[in-house]
Design a protein around this motif. Sequence first.
Motif, PDB file in Angstrom:
ATOM      1  N   THR A 277       0.411   0.680  -3.424  1.00  0.00           N
ATOM      2  CA  THR A 277      -0.524  -0.331  -3.273  1.00  0.00           C
ATOM      3  C   THR A 277       0.171  -1.620  -2.892  1.00  0.00           C
ATOM      4  O   THR A 277      -0.958  -1.333  -2.058  1.00  0.00           O
ATOM      5  CB  THR A 277      -1.396  -0.270  -4.589  1.00  0.00           C
ATOM      6  OG1 THR A 277      -1.557   0.958  -5.260  1.00  0.00           O
ATOM      7  CG2 THR A 277      -2.849  -0.032  -4.348  1.00  0.00           C
ATOM      8  N   PHE A 278       0.576  -2.116  -3.190  1.00  0.00           N
ATOM      9  CA  PHE A 278       0.245  -3.259  -2.583  1.00  0.00           C
ATOM     10  C   PHE A 278       1.102  -3.514  -1.508  1.00  0.00           C
ATOM     11  O   PHE A 278       0.876  -4.101   0.053  1.00  0.00           O
ATOM     12  CB  PHE A 278       1.269  -3.867  -3.120  1.00  0.00           C
ATOM     13  CG  PHE A 278       2.212  -5.877  -2.702  1.00  0.00           C
ATOM     14  CD1 PHE A 278       1.071  -6.733  -3.561  1.00  0.00           C
ATOM     15  CD2 PHE A 278       2.692  -5.826  -2.653  1.00  0.00           C
ATOM     16  CE1 PHE A 278       1.496  -7.701  -2.036  1.00  0.00           C
ATOM     17  CE2 PHE A 278       3.614  -7.511  -1.737  1.00  0.00           C
ATOM     18  CZ  PHE A 278       2.975  -7.908  -1.414  1.00  0.00           C
ATOM     19  N   LEU A 280       1.416  -0.966   0.141  1.00  0.00           N
ATOM     20  CA  LEU A 280       0.115   0.451   1.133  1.00  0.00           C
ATOM     21  C   LEU A 280      -1.026  -0.984   1.394  1.00  0.00           C
ATOM     22  O   LEU A 280      -1.157  -0.444   3.100  1.00  0.00           O
ATOM     23  CB  LEU A 280      -0.669   1.273  -0.146  1.00  0.00           C
ATOM     24  CG  LEU A 280      -1.711   2.529   0.706  1.00  0.00           C
ATOM     25  CD1 LEU A 280      -1.077   3.167   1.519  1.00  0.00           C
ATOM     26  CD2 LEU A 280      -2.478   2.800  -0.538  1.00  0.00           C
ATOM     27  N   THR A 281      -0.817  -1.658   1.404  1.00  0.00           N
ATOM     28  CA  THR A 281      -2.134  -2.006   1.317  1.00  0.00           C
ATOM     29  C   THR A 281      -1.476  -3.132   2.927  1.00  0.00           C
ATOM     30  O   THR A 281      -2.300  -2.922   4.240  1.00  0.00           O
ATOM     31  CB  THR A 281      -2.225  -3.465   0.871  1.00  0.00           C
ATOM     32  OG1 THR A 281      -2.619  -3.342  -0.282  1.00  0.00           O
ATOM     33  CG2 THR A 281      -3.951  -4.461   0.801  1.00  0.00           C
ATOM     34  N   LEU A 284      -1.519  -0.384   5.547  1.00  0.00           N
ATOM     35  CA  LEU A 284      -2.818  -0.147   6.587  1.00  0.00           C
ATOM     36  C   LEU A 284      -3.561  -1.319   7.543  1.00  0.00           C
ATOM     37  O   LEU A 284      -3.668  -1.147   8.324  1.00  0.00           O
ATOM     38  CB  LEU A 284      -3.939  -0.189   5.132  1.00  0.00           C
ATOM     39  CG  LEU A 284      -3.578   1.543   4.226  1.00  0.00           C
ATOM     40  CD1 LEU A 284      -4.574   1.220   3.141  1.00  0.00           C
ATOM     41  CD2 LEU A 284      -3.864   2.449   5.315  1.00  0.00           C
TER      42      LEU A 284
ATOM     43  N   HIS B 332      -5.455   3.924  -8.752  1.00  0.00           N
ATOM     44  CA  HIS B 332      -4.602   3.132  -8.185  1.00  0.00           C
ATOM     45  C   HIS B 332      -3.480   3.212  -9.425  1.00  0.00           C
ATOM     46  O   HIS B 332      -3.215   2.290  -9.294  1.00  0.00           O
ATOM     47  CB  HIS B 332      -4.165   2.426  -6.523  1.00  0.00           C
ATOM     48  CG  HIS B 332      -4.771   2.576  -6.221  1.00  0.00           C
ATOM     49  ND1 HIS B 332      -4.211   3.388  -4.946  1.00  0.00           N
ATOM     50  CD2 HIS B 332      -5.984   2.048  -5.198  1.00  0.00           C
ATOM     51  CE1 HIS B 332      -4.379   3.645  -4.056  1.00  0.00           C
ATOM     52  NE2 HIS B 332      -5.790   2.661  -3.906  1.00  0.00           N
ATOM     53  N   GLU B 334      -2.002   4.407 -11.937  1.00  0.00           N
ATOM     54  CA  GLU B 334      -0.071   4.301 -11.396  1.00  0.00           C
ATOM     55  C   GLU B 334      -0.215   2.831 -11.640  1.00  0.00           C
ATOM     56  O   GLU B 334       1.451   2.189 -11.668  1.00  0.00           O
ATOM     57  CB  GLU B 334       0.811   4.823 -10.278  1.00  0.00           C
ATOM     58  CG  GLU B 334       0.669   4.836  -9.087  1.00  0.00           C
ATOM     59  CD  GLU B 334      -0.218   5.400  -9.218  1.00  0.00           C
ATOM     60  OE1 GLU B 334      -1.456   4.944  -8.982  1.00  0.00           O
ATOM     61  OE2 GLU B 334      -0.665   4.386  -7.050  1.00  0.00           O
ATOM     62  N   MET B 335      -1.212   1.315 -10.823  1.00  0.00           N
ATOM     63  CA  MET B 335      -0.674   0.272 -10.372  1.00  0.00           C
ATOM     64  C   MET B 335      -0.212  -0.135 -11.873  1.00  0.00           C
ATOM     65  O   MET B 335       0.358  -1.187 -12.390  1.00  0.00           O
ATOM     66  CB  MET B 335      -1.699  -0.726  -9.814  1.00  0.00           C
ATOM     67  CG  MET B 335      -1.273  -0.135  -8.165  1.00  0.00           C
ATOM     68  SD  MET B 335      -0.270  -1.442  -7.642  1.00  0.00           S
ATOM     69  CE  MET B 335      -1.293  -2.522  -7.820  1.00  0.00           C
ATOM     70  N   ILE B 445      -8.324   1.104  -2.369  1.00  0.00           N
ATOM     71  CA  ILE B 445      -7.403   0.178  -1.086  1.00  0.00           C
ATOM     72  C   ILE B 445      -7.916  -0.058   0.019  1.00  0.00           C
ATOM     73  O   ILE B 445      -8.003  -0.133   1.017  1.00  0.00           O
ATOM     74  CB  ILE B 445      -6.066   0.756  -1.676  1.00  0.00           C
ATOM     75  CG1 ILE B 445      -6.095  -0.957  -3.235  1.00  0.00           C
ATOM     76  CG2 ILE B 445      -5.376  -0.363  -0.878  1.00  0.00           C
ATOM     77  CD1 ILE B 445      -6.121  -1.788  -3.176  1.00  0.00           C
ATOM     78  N   PHE B 446      -7.393   1.684   0.773  1.00  0.00           N
ATOM     79  CA  PHE B 446      -7.514   2.044   1.542  1.00  0.00           C
ATOM     80  C   PHE B 446      -9.490   1.546   2.775  1.00  0.00           C
ATOM     81  O   PHE B 446      -9.271   0.801   3.737  1.00  0.00           O
ATOM     82  CB  PHE B 446      -7.744   3.436   2.177  1.00  0.00           C
ATOM     83  CG  PHE B 446      -8.001   4.012   3.424  1.00  0.00           C
ATOM     84  CD1 PHE B 446      -7.587   3.648   4.651  1.00  0.00           C
ATOM     85  CD2 PHE B 446      -9.755   4.455   3.173  1.00  0.00           C
ATOM     86  CE1 PHE B 446      -8.087   4.315   5.672  1.00  0.00           C
ATOM     87  CE2 PHE B 446     -10.169   5.145   4.869  1.00  0.00           C
ATOM     88  CZ  PHE B 446      -8.587   5.275   6.552  1.00  0.00           C
ATOM     89  N   VAL B 449      -8.893  -2.258   2.523  1.00  0.00           N
ATOM     90  CA  VAL B 449      -8.019  -2.727   3.647  1.00  0.00           C
ATOM     91  C   VAL B 449      -9.715  -2.317   5.599  1.00  0.00           C
ATOM     92  O   VAL B 449      -9.275  -3.554   5.727  1.00  0.00           O
ATOM     93  CB  VAL B 449      -7.064  -2.027   3.867  1.00  0.00           C
ATOM     94  CG1 VAL B 449      -6.408  -1.927   5.191  1.00  0.00           C
ATOM     95  CG2 VAL B 449      -6.035  -2.370   2.579  1.00  0.00           C
TER      96      VAL B 449
END
Lengths: 370, 512
Positions: A277-278, A280-281, A284, B332, B334-335, B445-446, B449
Amino acid sequence: MKIGGSLVKVEKDLIGIKEFFSVIVFMISTKATDMTTTKLFEDTFNAAWMVIIGSFVIILPSIIVLNLVLKKHQTKNLLEILQLAMGRQVAFGIGFILFLFLLVNTSVESRSYADQLITMNFPKTPLFILYFAFLLFCLWGAKKGWESLGSVAWMIFPYVTIALGILVFLLAKDAYLNRIFPLFGSGKWEVAKASFNYVTIYAEAFYIAMLYPFVKDHKTYTRGLFGSLGYTVLMMMILYLCYTLVFDYRSVGKITYPFNEATRLVTIGRVITNIETFFLTFWLLVIIVKFAVYLYLVSMLFGFVFNIKEFEHTLIPITILVLLLGMIPTNQIDNIFIFKEKIMMFSKYIFLLLPPFLWLILKVKAVRNG
Amino acid sequence: MRRPLFKKIKTNQLEISEELLQSDESVKNDYISGNLLLDIPKIKELYSYPKNIDFKVREFTIHMMGRKAVLFFIPSMTETKLIDEEIIKPLILAAKEIIDIPSAISISSIKEEKLISAAVSELNTGATLLLVDGLNVIYVLNTSSSAGRSVEKPQNETTLLGPKESFVERADQNISLIRKKIRSEDFTVEKMIIGGRSKNEVYIIYNKELAGEKVLAEVKSRIGAVQKDAVQNLGLLIQHIEDRSTSLFPTILQTERPDRAASFIEDGHVIVVMNNSPFALVTPATFWSFYHSADDHYLRFIYGNFTRLLRMTAMFITLFTPSIYIAITNYHIEMLPADLLLAIAGAREMVPFPAILELLMMEMAFELIREAGIRVPTPIGPTIGIVGALILGQAAVEANVVSPIVVIVVALTGLSSFAISDVNLNYAIRIARFGFLLSASLFGIFGMVGIFMIGLFYLSVVKTFGVPYLAPLTPKYKSSKDTLFRRVLKNEKFRPAFVKTKDLTKEPVQNE
């Protein structure tokens, strides 16, 4: 008027080298993270990194010629030069074809990114909603104009680079150098063929020529363009190499999203095991800029072809069009292996042949006019 | 001095009957006649004398001149002792013949006016008017003194090592507080008057050798274009002259520190000061000037940058912690390391609400406590904080309304927000975080951002007095690169070029 000349800058719409550099880097280098990698690995296995260089070498003469042409006509963009060289009718024709290519390409690519996001990170989010939101963010950026796109690209550039550096560093732990062999993957001829077929990886270097008048001066443009292309090739090569070294020959060709798989693979220590996710940020951040620039370019082409001076007003309809076109393919396979392949197949000739042709015509015209 | 733009104010005449308007205007535009019998009633009428108790007339005879004289003053704005001792006493008790008035009065500032309206506007600011029979001139004597507090410590922008004085409500004191830091003949103060009715004075302060002409002209024209009959103080003026009134982000800096104002003047910025406002406006103000604090430069290089790093972290925590919590726990998972995930899940087991509702509730509660803390009378302020934060949080957790992890998140966010020193930026960030919170609950997160990029795109087009908001980061300008971090003081050689300063380098002329 020393003050007026040196200190007071002309601020309207002109961007500097850093902004230009980061826009091009973002637009092209993201191709090391999307479905292009899948297709390339499928064709050439672990020699994909060579195709990056090969394609670049093949397309480089065209880019240089185009740059020479642009230098002659400082204040004009690519399309205006086309019009100058070939007359209104032909320029309209070529402009329209370019517009169609770019429009379809934008929708195909954006849909592909949306699919990638859904598959890897948001399995429960409906495609249309996510795609719509994504294009909305991009539209907002494009609406703010070229200067803003450049500024934002430059603002996030250092952090994205750092994140990428971290990724490569962490991947190095799982990489084995011997996996680079067999050096030419599926064969030397295959690599050469793929290099020719994939020149559209660098298509953005041509589309960006439409924004030539919006860059501060020719020197900035040239240095920005070639600097960023060099940097991009290096970066993409490193990423492709990383995938190869991490996933190994053959199996790399069977992974759908090497970038996402790579980000899933890396760990920091034993406690923090999932940091995708890090990454992914940052990914994006980049693709929002990328598609904002795409939308801007599409509407600019549209404005040129249909003679609309205030082309930024067409951004909203264009975005809706991209959304509708993007929703047509039923799935990722359709999208990439049918639509994108066709675009790549046909459009590469334009990028390879148009600049020399243009140069030739202008030369002939110049000689004829004395 | 009135500027052409300023005259716009007079365009919309009010519906006052013609006679009234004429009589009023005629008295004001009269010249002094020299005959007290004529002049005194005029001025008395202007102030509706016997009815209006805040207006005094003192008539007496100057024996040494053999003439009658009269003083007009507004007692609430004048130093009556000064009038007694320095005006009336010398004139009445003069031993020698008086030839001209200025030589007989021991007041520092004396001005002569002939137009009644000019004299009256001085009278309104606290001056005393002296009329002598037979002389067709009004002496305007500076005796002004209004109630106000003395210079105190800054309340909002506290520093460890900086000077400990802050602006007060009096413009002349504020100007002197700045001026004593810049002892130069280039230091210029211009006065403009706005508010057709209340006649508020606005002081524009700049260094005439450094300030950019464009910015200065822009500031003046914007102030001149204010169309209001009364603008009491800077807090209101700022809303009339800023670039985007509805923008989330502030484009004009308010500082209560004279030293900060002075350093901005030395960088070529333009400062605006007004009566009744214990702070000064800095124009143009980029994003970075809100992020910086005075201490950054007073502390040594490393310590200063350490505080900057902390402040940046605080900004990020304030903006993102709640939304990251939502994004990770909803999208998320799984983080999180398995143990932490189990801990969070265990803590949330008894809570009946979805995480987003839980968090919104707590964030709202914290904002309420904070707002209440500002508004309650000072003695019970701390009590509110303790009752609110401790007891409410504890009770909410024990009642299983919220999970303890949410209390941690909210408390961390709230505490970090206090590290953002600028009041305006503080509000902007606290409001923006709700946007992130909602987007994170919709798209993980999408969404975050996306909102972040929307904000960034927006910031990149905002301009403050013609200067890009994020300059000098982008677009690039020559400057000392004092943005996220600062440089070693010796290397900060340039004034920021975006203010279009006339002298870009900070080279010393010659130290004596």
